[in-house]
Design an enzyme around this catalytic site. Structure first.
Site, PDB file in Angstrom:
ATOM      1  N   ASP A  13       0.856  -1.184   0.000  1.00 33.50           N
ATOM      2  CA  ASP A  13       0.000   0.000   0.000  1.00 33.50           C
ATOM      3  C   ASP A  13       0.893   1.234   0.000  1.00 33.50           C
ATOM      4  OD1 ASP A  13      -2.155   1.682   0.130  1.00 33.50           O
ATOM      5  OD2 ASP A  13      -2.800   1.092   2.146  1.00 33.50           O
ATOM      6  N   ASP A 107      -2.809   2.479  -6.143  1.00 31.35           N
ATOM      7  CA  ASP A 107      -1.799   2.555  -5.092  1.00 31.35           C
ATOM      8  C   ASP A 107      -1.721   1.334  -4.179  1.00 31.35           C
ATOM      9  OD1 ASP A 107      -4.243   3.045  -3.930  1.00 31.35           O
ATOM     10  OD2 ASP A 107      -3.505   4.593  -2.578  1.00 31.35           O
ATOM     11  N   GLU A 108      -2.405   0.251  -4.510  1.00 28.34           N
ATOM     12  CA  GLU A 108      -2.285  -0.934  -3.659  1.00 28.34           C
ATOM     13  C   GLU A 108      -2.538  -2.203  -4.457  1.00 28.34           C
ATOM     14  OE1 GLU A 108      -5.301  -1.612  -0.641  1.00 28.34           O
ATOM     15  OE2 GLU A 108      -6.602  -0.105  -1.573  1.00 28.34           O
TER      16      GLU A 108
END
Length: 358
Positions: A13, A107-108
């Site tokens: 993350d 983003d993860e």
């Protein structure tokens, strides 16, 4: 094939991703409270730097609230093309360690490194090396959670934020869950947490004490899921080809709109945004949904599913306008409109002349 092998799952993350990219690219923003979004009266926060979070600024917060919480807050307009480019850089790093990558957003992502391509001895070593590579190549920090299933890996990634990692080994999974408030469980929202609490379920231990029958009676199909995670069990695999279920876009108007022409201009703009994504990714659905939020914050949606695929910009526009017009006349101002396409099918768009009647 892996029934008797403990899987090694990493949840990576990125730390305050959008805001961190902006601080990286503009040295004047470093160390300052930054919010990515539109700071106008009707704007919302898309992301907040850690400096801003200290003042209670959070994503999805109205801009006016954010600025009240932090008078020195700096708003930066989002640059999604840049975020996507950096995200691709990061995913290329992931691919050097495993082909089993399940992106959740820009983003993860989940990574199954049970058999990592670098031959590193532990998942913890793998996560640490990936995080170092991300920093060296992008200048950004990432946090990671490591465990034997996706649920625990996701929880673990929050334990050492920012720029850290945390491991929950198989022998500690159930114990970790027992001591955690259910409100912190990934996937348990505010309403569900309140329902659990009202039933006397405050922690994982409380949840584990409830029978499967009790959980099914109170939570229906979700009952077996709660029963399993209370025991640290999650058998979902990392799905590298996870199909996106929908694509949508919405906008908040600077002023309430009443005139059909003004409302429809916003709807068409959102339909075009959605079509650009569908066309670029060659993903086409058969259901279109229009979302309308009024000035009193009442929300309505209108959907239509056609026999074939929505395979042209013109068709998406026509369907979106038809759904919008079904809500007329407008007696209360409209502050937001959105358009989304769903029911995707994995095949090339059929070149059909689809009827719009019915």
């Amino acid at each position: 094939m892996r029934e008797h092998v403990a899987r090694k799952i990493i949840h990576v993350d990125m730390d305050a991703f959008y805001a961190s990219v902006e601080q990286r690219d503009d040295p004047e923003l470093r160390g300052k409270p930054v919010a990515v979004g539109h700071g106008a009266k009707r704007g919302v926060v898309a992301a907040a730097s850690y400096e801003a979070r200290k003042f209670g600024v959070r994503s999805a917060m109205p801009s006016t609230t954010a600025m009240r919480n932090c008078t020195d807050l700096i708003f930066v307009r989002p640059r999604f093309d840049v975020y996507k480019s950096v995200s691709n850089q990061i995913r290329n790093i992931f691919a050097e360690y495993t082909p089993l990558i399940e992106p959740l957003s820009l983003d993860e992502a989940y990574l199954d490194v049970t058999e990592n391509l670098r031959g590193l001895p532990t998942a913890s070593d793998t996560a640490a090396e990936i995080r170092r590579r991300i920093f060296d190549e992008t200048g950004l920090t990432a946090s990671a959670g490591i465990s034997y299933n996706k649920f625990l890996a996701k929880l673990a990634s929050d334990m050492r934020k920012p720029n850290g990692q945390f491991v929950i080994p198989p022998q500690k999974g159930a114990e970790f869950i027992e001591g955690l408030p259910v409100a912190k469980f990934h996937g348990v929202g505010k309403v569900t947490a309140e329902k659990l609490n009202a039933l006397g379920i405050l922690t994982g231990a409380d949840l584990k004490a409830k029978s499967l029958n009790f959980l099914e009676q109170n939570f229906g199909k979700s009952g077996p899921w709660y029963y399993a995670i209370a025991r640290g069990e999650d058998h979902r695999e990392v799905q590298p080809n996870r199909q996106r279920k929908s694509s949508g876009s919405e906008t908040t108007f600077h002023e309430d709109r009443f005139a059909p022409a003004d409302i429809e201009a916003g709807v068409l703009e959102m339909a075009d945004d959605v079509w650009e994504w569908c066309d670029k990714n060659q993903s086409f659905g058969s259901t279109v949904t229009v979302k309308i939020k009024y000035s009193d914050f009442r929300i309505i949606t209108r959907s239509r599913t056609i026999a074939g695929l929505i395979n042209s910009r013109e068709l998406l526009r026509e369907l979106s306008l038809g759904l919008t017009r079904s809500t007329y006349p407008v007696s209360t101002g409209i502050r937001l409109v959105g358009v989304s396409v769903s029911s995707f099918q994995q095949r090339e768009p059929a070149q059909l002349d689809l009827p719009l009647s019915g």
